[in-house]
Design a protein around this motif. Sequence first.
Motif, mmCIF file in Angstrom:
data_model
loop_
_atom_site.group_PDB
_atom_site.id
_atom_site.type_symbol
_atom_site.label_atom_id
_atom_site.label_comp_id
_atom_site.label_asym_id
_atom_site.label_seq_id
_atom_site.Cartn_x
_atom_site.Cartn_y
_atom_site.Cartn_z
ATOM 1 N N SER A 445 83.588 -14.305 -51.573
ATOM 2 C CA SER A 445 84.504 -15.446 -52.059
ATOM 3 C C SER A 445 84.625 -15.518 -53.627
ATOM 4 C CB SER A 445 83.788 -16.755 -51.595
ATOM 5 O OG SER A 445 84.563 -17.768 -52.147
ATOM 6 N N GLU A 475 88.997 -18.665 -50.948
ATOM 7 C CA GLU A 475 89.036 -17.932 -49.783
ATOM 8 C C GLU A 475 87.726 -17.302 -49.470
ATOM 9 O OE1 GLU A 475 92.499 -15.305 -48.470
ATOM 10 O OE2 GLU A 475 91.210 -13.871 -49.172
ATOM 11 N N ASN A 476 87.207 -17.318 -48.159
ATOM 12 C CA ASN A 476 86.023 -16.714 -47.819
ATOM 13 C C ASN A 476 86.118 -15.623 -46.705
ATOM 14 O OD1 ASN A 476 83.282 -18.574 -48.319
ATOM 15 N ND2 ASN A 476 84.999 -19.387 -49.307
ATOM 16 N N THR A 477 85.762 -14.537 -46.945
ATOM 17 C CA THR A 477 85.695 -13.668 -45.867
ATOM 18 C C THR A 477 83.951 -13.263 -45.415
ATOM 19 O OG1 THR A 477 87.518 -12.371 -46.669
ATOM 20 C CG2 THR A 477 86.023 -11.323 -45.129
ATOM 21 N N ARG A 506 91.495 -23.976 -40.871
ATOM 22 C CA ARG A 506 91.483 -23.437 -42.065
ATOM 23 C C ARG A 506 90.693 -22.017 -41.759
ATOM 24 N NH1 ARG A 506 90.584 -28.574 -43.379
ATOM 25 N NH2 ARG A 506 92.100 -29.650 -44.806
ATOM 26 N N LYS A 508 90.618 -18.005 -39.824
ATOM 27 C CA LYS A 508 91.369 -16.871 -39.190
ATOM 28 C C LYS A 508 90.532 -15.890 -38.781
ATOM 29 C CE LYS A 508 95.371 -17.328 -42.414
ATOM 30 N NZ LYS A 508 96.256 -16.600 -43.704
ATOM 31 N N THR A 522 94.435 -10.560 -40.473
ATOM 32 C CA THR A 522 93.738 -11.897 -40.036
ATOM 33 C C THR A 522 94.870 -12.430 -39.165
ATOM 34 O OG1 THR A 522 95.132 -12.986 -41.733
ATOM 35 C CG2 THR A 522 92.951 -12.179 -42.221
ATOM 36 N N ASP A 524 95.657 -16.211 -37.369
ATOM 37 C CA ASP A 524 95.331 -17.892 -37.747
ATOM 38 C C ASP A 524 95.001 -18.665 -36.700
ATOM 39 O OD1 ASP A 524 95.398 -20.214 -38.835
ATOM 40 O OD2 ASP A 524 97.155 -19.983 -39.924
ATOM 41 N N ARG A 554 87.781 -15.362 -41.686
ATOM 42 C CA ARG A 554 88.380 -15.596 -43.179
ATOM 43 C C ARG A 554 88.740 -17.084 -43.189
ATOM 44 N NH1 ARG A 554 92.034 -11.512 -45.659
ATOM 45 N NH2 ARG A 554 90.112 -10.561 -46.127
ATOM 46 N N THR A 555 88.400 -17.884 -44.095
ATOM 47 C CA THR A 555 88.821 -19.208 -44.437
ATOM 48 C C THR A 555 89.625 -19.244 -45.448
ATOM 49 O OG1 THR A 555 86.804 -19.639 -45.535
ATOM 50 C CG2 THR A 555 86.741 -20.183 -43.264
ATOM 51 N N THR A 556 90.592 -20.287 -45.377
ATOM 52 C CA THR A 556 91.786 -20.444 -46.426
ATOM 53 C C THR A 556 91.698 -22.087 -46.772
ATOM 54 O OG1 THR A 556 93.260 -20.358 -45.072
ATOM 55 C CG2 THR A 556 92.916 -18.278 -46.048
ATOM 56 N N THR A 558 91.368 -25.692 -48.828
ATOM 57 C CA THR A 558 90.221 -26.473 -49.467
ATOM 58 C C THR A 558 89.873 -27.502 -48.587
ATOM 59 O OG1 THR A 558 91.652 -27.909 -50.541
ATOM 60 C CG2 THR A 558 91.089 -26.061 -51.566
#
Length: 819
Positions: A445, A475-477, A506, A508, A522, A524, A554-556, A558
């Motif tokens: 991230s 974004e976090n992977t 949020r 994927k 990704t 969703d 993966r998060t997107t 906030t």
Amino acid sequence: MNRRPLTLMMSAALTAAAIALIPAQTTAATAATAATAATGTAADATTTGSQPYASYWYPNTLLDWDPGTDPDAPFNRSRVPLQPRTSDPALKANANARAGEGKVVSLVSFGPTSNNPSQGSSSPNHYAFGHWQYVDTLVFWGGSAGEGLILAPNSTVIDAAHRNGVKVYGTVFFPPAAYGGQLQWVKDFTKKSGNTYPVADKLAQVAQHYGFDGWFVNQETAGGDSTLATEVRNTMRYARTLGPVEFMWYDAMTESGPVSWQNALTPANDAFLQEGTQRTTDSMFLNFNWTASGLNSSRTLAGSLGRDEHELFSGIDTEANGYNTSVNWASLFPAGQPHVTSLGLYRPEWTYTSASSRADSYTREARYWDGANGDPSNTTTGSSWKGLAHYIPEASPVTTKPFVTSFDSGQGDFYNSGGVRVSSTGWNNLSLQDVPPTYRWLVGSTGSKLTPSIDFTDAYEGGSSLRLTGTLDAENTIRLYQTRLPVAADTRLSAVVKTPAAGPTRLKAAVSFTDSPTTFTTLDLGSTTTTGWERRTFDLSAYAGRTIAQIGLRTTGTASAYDLKLGQLAVYDGTVDSAAAPTGLTVLGSTDVSSTGKSLRLSWTASATGSVHHYEVYRRNPDGSRTFLGATPNDAYFVPRLDRVGTEASTTVDVEAVSTEYGRSAPATTTVNWSAPTATNLALNRPATASGQCSGTETAAKAVNGSVSGGNSDKWCTLTTGKWLEVDLGSSRSLSSFVVKHAQAGSESSSWNTRAFTVQVRNTTNDPWTTAVTVTGNTAGTTTHPVGLTARYVRLAITTPTQNTDPAARIYEFEAWGG
């Protein structure tokens, strides 16, 4: 560092851990008695439902073993084949780790030599090891002079290891005389009959029947000579020809016969690895006091024998201090240079035995394997122990479809099926452990990193799930699994998620492919519409012909307090398949464990078609629901406890097949009959507490003393606003009725009989109270209330204490009947 052979570490283990193995200091006479017991106990279980245990023997008692007559043998078999693994150097977490070099063998004690359950137990406390990705071989460590010298691994450990591509060895242990060792046992081990070695024949038979891979041989009994040492080597060489069965030799006995730890491969012990053109064993575990020069000379000597230096495992002892152990890592795994040898870990279960709680155990395991930062890619620390991930790249068994994980750790406080609670009983069973994530935890991230964890408060299948929490501001992977999964035209990916409130996940699903393994595509997961478990399924046909190299998340967006649970992740082809139903479900035997409970040994015929991941065992309840009793990949299962509900005359038991894609078959069924119930007052003289008391003699204990004839002082009385009496039955018990003896039962006025009250129950002090009985308008002096339930704590809560306005509650006896 002084020489510390394996025997001495075993003797020190009692104070370090309650589950440790200790060679009993026995005389020849007591050892002979123990040898008889090692073969006599199993026969007693032939027609009962008693607990089966892992197998253990002396050399001579092993000769009498026959899987056809050993009643515990069906429960010790593994049905999980050794899974192939993949390890792509481009995907290793840590840049320092070196692929294709040093391996890891782990010597682990999961329980005592004797009384080691075959298929887990009803305790949630267990060493549920979760870092298989760094281990190549696991030794099921044990053996003692007073129990048995030869210990076969139980089925749960074999199942879990093989599912992760890890080999499993049993242990052959010959202790020194100081710990009960007898040279005769070594001679029995090597005794020849014609051209065969009968004990070796049995070692091969045990490994092949139970489904494990080989034996770790630790010969520390002194007094041998070169002839005996030669016969020890011949025995192992002969056993290897019976294959497939492997052997690892521990550096103790030398070629001339005496026990002398070399701490290296030397001309004094190298014949136990290789003798001319003859391969004696598959590997050697070098004693713990090795040096840099000794390891280098070992590597050179191994090469001259035509053997790979990585077939030598240099031992480190972590039983006492875990990751605080001092290790000369630079001599074993020098930075930027090839590994000199492989690594032998002694007792890594320190992470469990030294822990104060399950959470602490998981924290310690992460520190031991992943490093101080809980991130295998960042092992920076001031400690000399950087974590195994610093040196060894991850290996993954996720190489075939279907791949399904529910992030089940192999232990839990409950059991869920499809998100539904089907048991509230704690358990451990490594046979049910899903393949743990390859990377624990690898989060990328540009902002705050979310925290992945194994969550024991909720699950979709089993006893745990994956939880993501923290501040989401970038974004976090999250890289979870390294894989090698080919995509076909009908391949699908599915995920089951749960959010605290309906709304955007949020989240994927993220996959990469072998043609670009670090680039993620990704999918969703969108938004949830409820607060329950919801499934999302994706068609991967657009990627047909490619091979999945990684699966992650993966998060997107906030969120100040992000919180999401992932209950299942799966990659499979076509629709979800089911296996055929098992057949021939049979109760092999039962044993009464209480007046209303039995333990059972069950067997059935495996599904004729379809691929089975495991079989689940249930009981049908009188209200139409089902309660989970356990599960196994095997075709035999031990049920620790089946409780009678109320006065039911019989209980129907179901066994259903759960496919590798988690489709479920129709059940096979059988019936367990109950005899006429004999109930006792389980509250009698048990610890009792209350909201208060009217006088110093009218205590809560008077309501459970079994007497109503002692006058006014033989009762519990209270004037408190909230009036309650609670009794601890000591353990969860099957309850068939409650009896309350009111004022009139003690010869007081009937106008003081309790008018309105409830009886509540719970199993632990953390559970909410559940109302089992509600009474309004009572006038009787004694009331009886039939129930059918199981509880440890029972509570009488009084709503209206008398028939008039008198405010005092008067209870002469509160009885809980059951078994």
